[in-house]
Write an enzyme that holds these catalytic residues in place. Structure first.
Site, PDB file in Angstrom:
ATOM      1  N   ASP A   1       0.820  -1.203   0.000  1.00 45.75           N
ATOM      2  CA  ASP A   1       0.000   0.000   0.000  1.00 45.75           C
ATOM      3  C   ASP A   1       0.861   1.262   0.000  1.00 45.75           C
ATOM      4  OD1 ASP A   1      -2.706   1.271   0.456  1.00 45.75           O
ATOM      5  OD2 ASP A   1      -1.685   1.980   2.249  1.00 45.75           O
TER       6      ASP A   1
ATOM      7  N   GLU B   1       1.137  -0.581  -5.178  1.00 52.40           N
ATOM      8  CA  GLU B   1       0.162   0.467  -5.422  1.00 52.40           C
ATOM      9  C   GLU B   1       0.963   1.759  -5.537  1.00 52.40           C
ATOM     10  OE1 GLU B   1      -3.433   3.095  -3.549  1.00 52.40           O
ATOM     11  OE2 GLU B   1      -1.831   2.271  -2.327  1.00 52.40           O
TER      12      GLU B   1
END
Length: 647
Positions: free
Chosen positions: A331, A384
């Site tokens: 993330d 990401e």
């Protein structure tokens, strides 16, 4: 500190490694940890059941170099911060203690006396289990001895080039996927309950993997698991560590991979967490211009500190090797790479060259990805990364970051902006759908329509679509067809495949009753047909970042908002032709150019979904230039019409 009731188990712990007389933490352990290369440090720090000199108990070790003293506290001593002192055993600041008679399932914390005399009650950073919220204690656990039966899956994975495999990911938040009619733990499914129902649904729909949000322990539901306090603890919201092992094992036995969201970018300031762990910044940067995320109110890991890098790399390996997960979706990578991410002028400290790149984070990613994938072939590391950072999926030897895949955030943004337009105006934004085809070979991409796109007043996927009633469903079918044909692996968030009306809410289950209504059931069947078609034809996945796998037929038909293209496999013999109409205007006399004189078999269209093999219509190409091709076929393309032909 409030006294809690103990959650003891009646059985004694399973005996493990005997503690040698020289100490559980060896000089070699300390050396490797200090060098940032003790990749199994979680097997030494934390809480470990064992037999020491004939006594069963739990051995504890914690890294707290600035502490004046550390004591073990829990139900066993009435949370008395003076009762059980730990011993400092290294210059690194590691403290250890063996507690005889303590069993699996008991609550504990470390009472850390700072150099100012203040006592901090901290959860164990390496704890394998944590107390159910709102409790904040760690829980002793034994994660050894689970009877794994996914050996064939793991063996096959180790010989697989994932870039050449079909990957269609179902992104899931377990707490809101489905709920039971019970008050216990807010009605959430347990890991075991979810394993059975989720595996059945994923297999039926044709997804290859699930990606789980919020599995590492976190105190606040509204963070969705992205503000972690227990990096080594599967959240107790859904069960125990071994029940999570059951979940992964069961999905593997059903041919489904498991990906976890992983958060090495930042952590919250909760009093029991990592922030100022021993009275000083320890896991975070000391410089607040590097160690604080002003937008998120969180702390940033210090990627230049060897012990912190070791904590994170060993944590990644822990989930892969102890829980057999098939990949980690990392993330907020961009927030780690850029020193000025989310910061105004004067709020960030440049690197030694005066730039905004976090050189320590870059080196960390190269180290992380090399170790994780080097020890576990076939495991995916997914970034990401929301900017145009070069070489995210290139090997570190080529000065890349070493990820397996990168989320294609640019495609997602352009795709959704186009799909939200009234069909009349789409001709003025035709390039939004073609631009990503100019750079799709630059990285190994995953096309994502994730949870972030259906929250915070962004509307659900079906409600992003223009029009009323069936027009919304027709638009979405056309969009999903384009997504399937576009190079790149695929990801859909739960609810998007049957047309969830409401935005996602982590407190509520999906509106599954909608799947019984005609329009929603038709959309769900259509997505299922697309996913099964995707797995069947290698041309849709084997050359995802290679121009040999994609060919435009007509990328310039903006006036009619029609796209046509071909996907090819490595042999070039089994190809698919896509034709997609993004307006409600039917084209009964539509003609599309094709490269060969042969029969073109219609596999799927918007009206029927997938045809049965014996009922597929065929069209024979006619000679004559069309769309720059030597042949063409005539096909009645309907309003929002989609067509996939095999040839």
């Amino acid at each position: 500190m409030a006294v809690r009731k103990s959650a003891k188990t009646p059985a004694k712990t399973t005996s493990k490694k005997p503690k040698p007389d020289t100490g559980w933490i060896s000089e070699l352990d300390c050396y490797l940890f200090g060098a940032g290369t003790h990749y199994d440090i979680y097997q030494k720090l934390g809480a470990h059941p064992m037999n020491w000199k004939g006594e069963d108990g739990i051995f504890f070790a914690v890294w707290a170099p600035h502490a004046a003293a550390v004591h073990l506290v829990g139900d066993f001593n009435g949370w008395n911060p003076d009762a059980n002192p730990m011993k400092k055993i290294s210059q690194l600041g590691i403290w250890e203690y063996f507690n005889p008679g303590m069993r699996v399932g008991e609550l504990y914390k470390f009472a850390i006396t700072t150099d100012t005399g203040k006592i901090l009650y901290k959860a164990d950073p390496f704890a394998f289990s944590a107390e159910y919220r709102p409790g904040t204690a760690s829980v002793t656990a034994d994660i050894s001895g689970f009877a794994w039966s996914d050996h064939e899956w793991i063996a096959a994975r180790s010989h697989t080039d994932m870039a050449k495999r079909p990957i269609s990911i179902y992104e899931v938040h377990l707490g809101s996927w489905r709920k039971k009619d019970r008050e216990e733990k807010d009605g959430c499914y347990t890991y075991i309950e979810a394993a059975h129902e989720l595996a059945a649904y994923v297999r039926e729909m044709g997804y290859t993997h699930v990606e789980l949000m919020g599995i590492a322990e976190h105190p606040y539901d509204g963070s969705w698991g992205y503000q972690v306090t227990g990096y080594f603890a599967p959240t107790s919201r859904y069960g125990t560590p071994k029940e999570f092992m059951y979940f992964v094992n069961y999905l593997h036995k059903n041919g489904i991979g498991v990906i976890l969201d992983w958060v090495p970018a930042h952590f919250p300031k909760d009093a029991h967490g990592l922030a100022d762990f021993d009275g000083h910044p320890l896991y975070e940067y000391e410089d607040p211009k590097k160690g604080e995320h002003p937008d998120w109110g969180t702390r940033v890991f210090d990627y230049g500190k060897n012990e912190v890098k070791d904590f994170l790399i060993s944590n990644a390996l822990y989930w892969v090797e102890q829980y057999h997960v098939d990949g980690l979706r990392v993330d907020a990578v961009a927030s780690m790479l850029y020193l000025d991410y989310g910061r105004q002028e004067g709020q960030w400290t440049p690197n030694r060259y005066g730039g905004n790149q976090n050189l320590e984070a870059i080196e960390f990613f190269k180290h992380l990805n090399t170790v994780v994938q080097g020890r576990n072939h076939g495991v995916m590391m997914i970034a990401e990364e929301s900017t145009a950072w070069p070489g995210v999926t290139k090997h570190p030897q080529q000065d890349g970051l070493g990820f397996t895949f990168k989320w294609n955030m640019g495609w997602m943004h352009d795709f959704l902006e186009y799909m939200k337009l009234d069909p009349y105006f789409r001709k003025y934004s035709h390039n939004r759908m073609t631009f990503s085809l100019t750079y799709f070979t630059s990285e190994n991409y995953i096309l994502v329509l994730s949870h972030d796109e259906v929250v915070h007043l962004k509307c659900s996927m079906i409600n992003k679509m223009p029009g009323l009633g069936e027009d919304k469903f027709s638009n979405l079918k056309a969009g999903y067809t384009f997504m399937l044909g576009h190079p790149g692996k695929k990801l859909l968030f739960m609810g998007q495949d049957f047309g969830q009306w409401h935005e996602w809410d982590e407190k509520k289950a999906l509106d599954w009753y909608l799947a019984d209504k005609d329009s929603h059931r038709s959309l769900q069947k259509y997505v299922r047909d697309l996913l099964h078609l995707y797995k069947k034809y290698p041309c849709l996945y084997s050359l995802d970042h290679d121009w040999n796998g994609f060919q435009w037929i007509n990328a310039n038909d903006g006036d009619r908002s029609i796209f046509s293209f071909i996907r090819r496999d490595e042999t070039g013999k089994k190809s698919l032709l896509f034709v997609i109409n993004f307006t409600p205007v039917p084209r009964p006399d539509y003609r599309v150019g094709v490269p060969k004189k042969c029969k073109y078999t219609l596999l799927l269209d918007q009206e029927h979904g997938a045809y049965k093999a014996s009922q597929c219509p065929t069209y024979t190409s006619a000679k004559g230039e069309c769309d720059g091709q030597p042949y063409s076929i005539a096909y009645p393309l309907g309003a929002y019409g989609t067509a996939i032909f095999r040839f």
